[in-house]
Design a protein around this motif. Structure first.
Motif, PDB file in Angstrom:
ATOM      1  N   VAL A 160      -7.120  -5.418 -40.846  1.00  5.92           N
ATOM      2  CA  VAL A 160      -7.420  -3.980 -40.945  1.00  5.92           C
ATOM      3  C   VAL A 160      -8.229  -3.585 -39.714  1.00  5.92           C
ATOM      4  CG1 VAL A 160      -7.335  -3.755 -43.459  1.00  5.92           C
ATOM      5  CG2 VAL A 160      -9.430  -4.556 -42.390  1.00  5.92           C
ATOM      6  N   GLU A 161      -7.970  -2.386 -39.235  1.00  9.23           N
ATOM      7  CA  GLU A 161      -8.746  -1.976 -38.067  1.00  9.23           C
ATOM      8  C   GLU A 161      -8.946  -0.475 -37.984  1.00  9.23           C
ATOM      9  OE1 GLU A 161      -6.990  -3.651 -34.629  1.00  9.23           O
ATOM     10  OE2 GLU A 161      -5.056  -2.661 -34.852  1.00  9.23           O
ATOM     11  N   ILE A 162     -10.059  -0.157 -37.365  1.00  7.13           N
ATOM     12  CA  ILE A 162     -10.411   1.240 -37.128  1.00  7.13           C
ATOM     13  C   ILE A 162     -10.716   1.370 -35.641  1.00  7.13           C
ATOM     14  CG2 ILE A 162     -12.255   2.941 -37.447  1.00  7.13           C
ATOM     15  CD1 ILE A 162     -12.328   2.038 -40.385  1.00  7.13           C
ATOM     16  N   VAL A 163     -10.075   2.349 -35.035  1.00  7.15           N
ATOM     17  CA  VAL A 163     -10.295   2.574 -33.605  1.00  7.15           C
ATOM     18  C   VAL A 163     -10.686   4.037 -33.435  1.00  7.15           C
ATOM     19  CG1 VAL A 163      -9.250   2.546 -31.324  1.00  7.15           C
ATOM     20  CG2 VAL A 163      -8.558   0.845 -33.028  1.00  7.15           C
ATOM     21  N   ALA A 216      -7.269  -0.413 -26.705  1.00  4.96           N
ATOM     22  CA  ALA A 216      -7.360   0.068 -28.080  1.00  4.96           C
ATOM     23  C   ALA A 216      -6.472  -0.731 -29.036  1.00  4.96           C
ATOM     24  CB  ALA A 216      -6.986   1.544 -28.140  1.00  4.96           C
ATOM     25  N   TRP A 217      -5.659  -1.586 -28.484  1.00  5.34           N
ATOM     26  CA  TRP A 217      -4.710  -2.348 -29.316  1.00  5.34           C
ATOM     27  C   TRP A 217      -4.943  -3.846 -29.232  1.00  5.34           C
ATOM     28  CZ3 TRP A 217      -1.349   0.353 -32.393  1.00  5.34           C
ATOM     29  CH2 TRP A 217      -1.206   1.728 -32.106  1.00  5.34           C
ATOM     30  N   MET A 267      11.976   7.118 -26.763  1.00  2.00           N
ATOM     31  CA  MET A 267      11.011   6.563 -27.724  1.00  2.00           C
ATOM     32  C   MET A 267       9.877   5.850 -26.989  1.00  2.00           C
ATOM     33  SD  MET A 267      12.010   4.167 -30.907  1.00  2.00           S
ATOM     34  CE  MET A 267      11.143   2.652 -31.124  1.00  2.00           C
ATOM     35  N   THR A 268       8.666   6.091 -27.447  1.00  2.00           N
ATOM     36  CA  THR A 268       7.499   5.489 -26.801  1.00  2.00           C
ATOM     37  C   THR A 268       7.550   3.970 -26.943  1.00  2.00           C
ATOM     38  OG1 THR A 268       6.461   7.240 -28.072  1.00  2.00           O
ATOM     39  CG2 THR A 268       5.067   6.047 -26.516  1.00  2.00           C
ATOM     40  N   ALA A 269       7.183   3.329 -25.869  1.00  2.00           N
ATOM     41  CA  ALA A 269       7.169   1.866 -25.910  1.00  2.00           C
ATOM     42  C   ALA A 269       6.023   1.377 -26.782  1.00  2.00           C
ATOM     43  CB  ALA A 269       7.026   1.322 -24.495  1.00  2.00           C
ATOM     44  N   LEU A 270       6.239   0.241 -27.417  1.00  2.00           N
ATOM     45  CA  LEU A 270       5.201  -0.386 -28.231  1.00  2.00           C
ATOM     46  C   LEU A 270       4.018  -0.758 -27.317  1.00  2.00           C
ATOM     47  CD1 LEU A 270       5.349  -1.251 -31.270  1.00  2.00           C
ATOM     48  CD2 LEU A 270       5.865  -3.555 -30.436  1.00  2.00           C
ATOM     49  N   PRO A 271       2.795  -0.489 -27.757  1.00  2.00           N
ATOM     50  CA  PRO A 271       1.655  -0.881 -26.912  1.00  2.00           C
ATOM     51  C   PRO A 271       1.575  -2.403 -26.800  1.00  2.00           C
ATOM     52  CG  PRO A 271       0.918   0.114 -28.983  1.00  2.00           C
ATOM     53  CD  PRO A 271       2.407   0.153 -28.996  1.00  2.00           C
ATOM     54  N   THR A 272       0.768  -2.857 -25.878  1.00  2.00           N
ATOM     55  CA  THR A 272       0.581  -4.308 -25.730  1.00  2.00           C
ATOM     56  C   THR A 272      -0.894  -4.650 -25.881  1.00  2.00           C
ATOM     57  OG1 THR A 272       0.092  -4.312 -23.370  1.00  2.00           O
ATOM     58  CG2 THR A 272       2.424  -4.300 -23.999  1.00  2.00           C
ATOM     59  N   ARG A 273      -1.165  -5.937 -25.919  1.00  2.00           N
ATOM     60  CA  ARG A 273      -2.519  -6.426 -26.097  1.00  2.00           C
ATOM     61  C   ARG A 273      -3.409  -6.048 -24.903  1.00  2.00           C
ATOM     62  NH1 ARG A 273      -3.446  -9.412 -30.168  1.00  2.00           N
ATOM     63  NH2 ARG A 273      -1.309 -10.073 -30.460  1.00  2.00           N
ATOM     64  N   HIS A 274      -2.768  -5.750 -23.759  1.00  2.00           N
ATOM     65  CA  HIS A 274      -3.542  -5.365 -22.579  1.00  2.00           C
ATOM     66  C   HIS A 274      -4.132  -3.971 -22.744  1.00  2.00           C
ATOM     67  CE1 HIS A 274      -2.214  -8.933 -20.623  1.00  2.00           C
ATOM     68  NE2 HIS A 274      -0.943  -8.626 -20.870  1.00  2.00           N
ATOM     69  N   ASP A 275      -3.561  -3.243 -23.642  1.00  2.00           N
ATOM     70  CA  ASP A 275      -4.043  -1.901 -23.949  1.00  2.00           C
ATOM     71  C   ASP A 275      -5.304  -2.065 -24.806  1.00  2.00           C
ATOM     72  OD1 ASP A 275      -4.230   0.771 -24.397  1.00  2.00           O
ATOM     73  OD2 ASP A 275      -2.104   1.003 -24.902  1.00  2.00           O
ATOM     74  N   ALA A 329      -8.900 -13.056 -43.496  1.00  2.00           N
ATOM     75  CA  ALA A 329      -8.677 -11.679 -43.051  1.00  2.00           C
ATOM     76  C   ALA A 329      -9.459 -11.367 -41.775  1.00  2.00           C
ATOM     77  CB  ALA A 329      -9.092 -10.712 -44.151  1.00  2.00           C
ATOM     78  N   THR A 330      -8.992 -10.354 -41.075  1.00  2.00           N
ATOM     79  CA  THR A 330      -9.671  -9.890 -39.873  1.00  2.00           C
ATOM     80  C   THR A 330      -9.950  -8.395 -39.994  1.00  2.00           C
ATOM     81  OG1 THR A 330      -8.422 -11.482 -38.563  1.00  2.00           O
ATOM     82  CG2 THR A 330      -9.544  -9.731 -37.352  1.00  2.00           C
ATOM     83  N   GLY A 331     -11.166  -8.006 -39.681  1.00  2.00           N
ATOM     84  CA  GLY A 331     -11.509  -6.589 -39.667  1.00  2.00           C
ATOM     85  C   GLY A 331     -11.978  -6.207 -38.274  1.00  2.00           C
ATOM     86  N   ASN A 332     -11.437  -5.153 -37.739  1.00  2.00           N
ATOM     87  CA  ASN A 332     -11.784  -4.751 -36.374  1.00  2.00           C
ATOM     88  C   ASN A 332     -12.333  -3.333 -36.334  1.00  2.00           C
ATOM     89  OD1 ASN A 332     -10.485  -7.161 -35.479  1.00  2.00           O
ATOM     90  ND2 ASN A 332      -8.521  -6.104 -35.640  1.00  2.00           N
ATOM     91  N   TYR A 333     -13.300  -3.147 -35.477  1.00  2.00           N
ATOM     92  CA  TYR A 333     -13.756  -1.793 -35.170  1.00  2.00           C
ATOM     93  C   TYR A 333     -13.912  -1.685 -33.661  1.00  2.00           C
ATOM     94  CZ  TYR A 333     -16.849   2.128 -34.280  1.00  2.00           C
ATOM     95  OH  TYR A 333     -17.403   3.266 -33.772  1.00  2.00           O
ATOM     96  N   LEU A 334     -13.172  -0.775 -33.087  1.00  2.00           N
ATOM     97  CA  LEU A 334     -13.328  -0.476 -31.670  1.00  2.00           C
ATOM     98  C   LEU A 334     -13.742   0.984 -31.605  1.00  2.00           C
ATOM     99  CD1 LEU A 334      -9.998  -2.032 -30.291  1.00  2.00           C
ATOM    100  CD2 LEU A 334     -12.248  -3.074 -30.359  1.00  2.00           C
ATOM    101  N   GLY A 335     -14.927   1.230 -31.140  1.00  2.00           N
ATOM    102  CA  GLY A 335     -15.393   2.613 -31.178  1.00  2.00           C
ATOM    103  C   GLY A 335     -16.005   3.030 -29.859  1.00  2.00           C
ATOM    104  N   ARG A 336     -15.425   4.036 -29.267  1.00  2.00           N
ATOM    105  CA  ARG A 336     -15.945   4.512 -27.996  1.00  2.00           C
ATOM    106  C   ARG A 336     -16.500   5.916 -28.169  1.00  2.00           C
ATOM    107  NH1 ARG A 336     -11.791   4.883 -23.176  1.00  2.00           N
ATOM    108  NH2 ARG A 336     -11.901   2.642 -23.404  1.00  2.00           N
TER     109      ARG A 336
END
Lengths: 242, 263
Positions: free
Chosen positions: A105-108, A11-12, A1-9, A132-139
């Motif tokens: 809510v977030e969109i990556v 996109a997360w 099973m894939t490990a949970l991502p971390t904040r260092h990642d 609330a927090t809304g995030n957009y990370l767009g590359r």
């Protein structure tokens, strides 16, 4: 099973890991639009709890995809989209995020122009209330040789309350010459003069705000096949906030 | 100088529309209105003139309830109600209309949707049934026609891309649709060419010159008053009314300037 991502990642970095753990791992959904074909997809997240979507999209030569997202999850809602565009492909992305209370809510997005002359358009509108927090990370990535690329990101957020926040990080990675890439980003609050103008004509504060925010969000859904359904759902989410 | 009715015999049915009594207001803690008193009866048109910085626009915004315009003293009674106790949208529902010197642009919101929602919010506030889409459009077309404004403009976003003159005519169309008891028109004449000035003036007369309505015109110049003949003219200076008279006072001001008349 894939490990949970971390904040260092990267996109997360703004993710809600406690919520994420309850649905992890998340299956990736593949969308392929063949050369010369056109397709439209709509994603609406309005449920309570945690909803996480992961789309991997491949657009063939000259393929068109228009993807519209309403992320108004009442909990943690995340939509991740990775798109690879072949020569002359077009990707239109219109998304609105609406959240209140302590929801997140977030969109990556990662949009990769792999070949020349592809076009990508991203319009993201966010309305955040309460805490609330809304995030957009767009590359946007323009590969070597993808000349004639035309990429655009327009990211705007409205904060209705002091405790609300929005993070927006449009990012460009360009390895080709002769490309056109634009991004615009703004985070603000409702125009007070506009609100008073509407009130002076008889609109109560909640109705005045709803009218202005509806117009703000409409930019994300303009031209969508099911614009009406998206608008109605967005309006319902707005009404919960006001 | 013409007399100005400050009191009405108590045994008649009061035709008083608006009573402003010793009004003090500040903007960003700076006193602007300093004891302004004025009474407007139904059926009357009043003009307030005055030099720049006299407090004319502040008076309009204070009566409209704009945030940031703080009343620090005095009272305002509108149609028997304490106006200052009402929120801006409640003031509108009570029958007050504020015509803006600089109408605000609201991108993405169509004029038709905005006005229909506004009118129906007002009607709801008064316990009336909402107007249907068809009935509203008919009303909107009539009023646009009166102000010689292309009815198609009402489909466009509120004031966006309107010329200065179109914005002011659109304000008058809004007034016609909302059908207020009292209109406070803040420099409706600014930015208008001669033809548009005439159209707006005639619009004000058609909509508001009725025994059960009243108008407070805030203006710098005599020229609008050629079309909308005021019953009373007041000079506002230093945050209070320093002189009142009939329509002839405006002419006197035009000839002698504020300094000449106030000296």
């Amino acid at each position: 099973m894939t490990a949970l991502p971390t904040r260092h990642d990267e996109a997360w970095r703004y993710a809600d890991f406690a919520a994420l753990a309850t649905v992890w791992p998340v299956a990736q959904q593949a969308i392929v639009v063949d050369a010369g074909e056109s397709a439209a997809h709509t994603l609406v997240l309005t449920g309570a709890g945690t909803e996480v979507r992961d789309l991997a999209i491949t657009l063939g030569e000259g393929a068109h995809l228009s993807l519209h997202v309403l992320n108004a999850a009442r909990g943690y809602g995340r939509v991740a989209v990775r798109v690879a565009l072949a020569r002359g492909a077009q990707f239109h992305f219109g998304a609105a995020q609406v959240a209140g209370a302590d929801h997140r809510v977030e969109i990556v997005t990662e949009v990769v122009h792999t070949a020349p002359d592809a076009i990508s358009r991203q319009i993201v509108r966010q309305v955040m209330a309460g805490r609330a927090t809304g995030n957009y990370l767009g590359r946007v990535v323009v590969d070597r040789g993808a000349v004639g690329t035309d990429g655009e990101q327009s990211i705007r957020a409205m904060l209705l309350d002091r405790g609300a926040s929005a993070n927006a990080r449009p990012e460009l990675e360009i390895y080709a010459d002769d490309v056109k890439c634009a991004h615009g980003c703004a985070i603000g609050e409702l125009d007070k003069d506009g609100l008073f103008y509407l009130a002076s004509r008889g609109l109560p504060p909640a109705a005045a705000k709803a009218l202005m925010l509806q117009a703000f969000l409409a930019e994300a859904f303009a031209g969508a096949d099911d614009e009406e359904r998206l608008t109605t759902a967005a309006l319902a989410a707005l009404e919960d906030l006001l | 100088m013409a007399g100005f009715p400050r009191s009405i015999p108590f045994f008649t049915k009061s035709p008083i529309m608006l009573t402003i009594d010793n009004l003090h207001a500040t903007v960003a803690d700076k006193p602007i209105l300093k004891g302004l008193s004025l009474t407007i009866n139904a059926g009357e048109i009043h003009a307030i003139m005055g030099p720049n910085g006299a407090g004319k626009s502040t008076l309009g915004y204070t009566l409209g309830g704009r945030p940031g315009y703080e009343v620090t003293g005095g009272s305002v009674t509108f149609d028997g109600q304490d106006l200052l106790a009402l929120e801006p949208h409640e003031r509108a529902a009570a029958g007050l209309f504020l015509g803006f010197q600089y109408p605000v642009e609201i991108p993405g919101v169509s004029m038709v949707q905005f006005l229909r929602e506004s009118l129906n919010a007002q009607r709801k506030g008064r316990g009336e049934e909402p107007l249907s889409g068809g009935a509203f459009l008919k009303l909107a077309r009539e009023q646009a026609g009166l102000l010689k404004l292309d009815a198609d403009m009402l489909k466009r976003p509120v004031n966006v891309g309107f010329s200065g003159g179109e914005k002011k005519r659109a304000e008058m169309v809004q007034m016609g649709i909302l059908d207020p008891k009292l209109a406070i028109l803040d420099e409706t004449d600014s930015g208008l060419d001669i033809d548009a000035l005439k159209v707006c003036g005639e619009g004000i007369n058609a909509i508001m010159r009725r025994p059960d309505k009243a108008v407070l015109l805030i203006t710098h110049y005599q020229r609008l008053l050629d079309y909308v003949k005021p019953d009373f003219v007041h000079v506002l200076a230093g945050g209070r009314i320093v002189r009142s008279g009939g329509a002839d006072l405006a002419l006197e001001l035009e000839q002698q300037g504020y300094e000449g008349v106030l000296a």
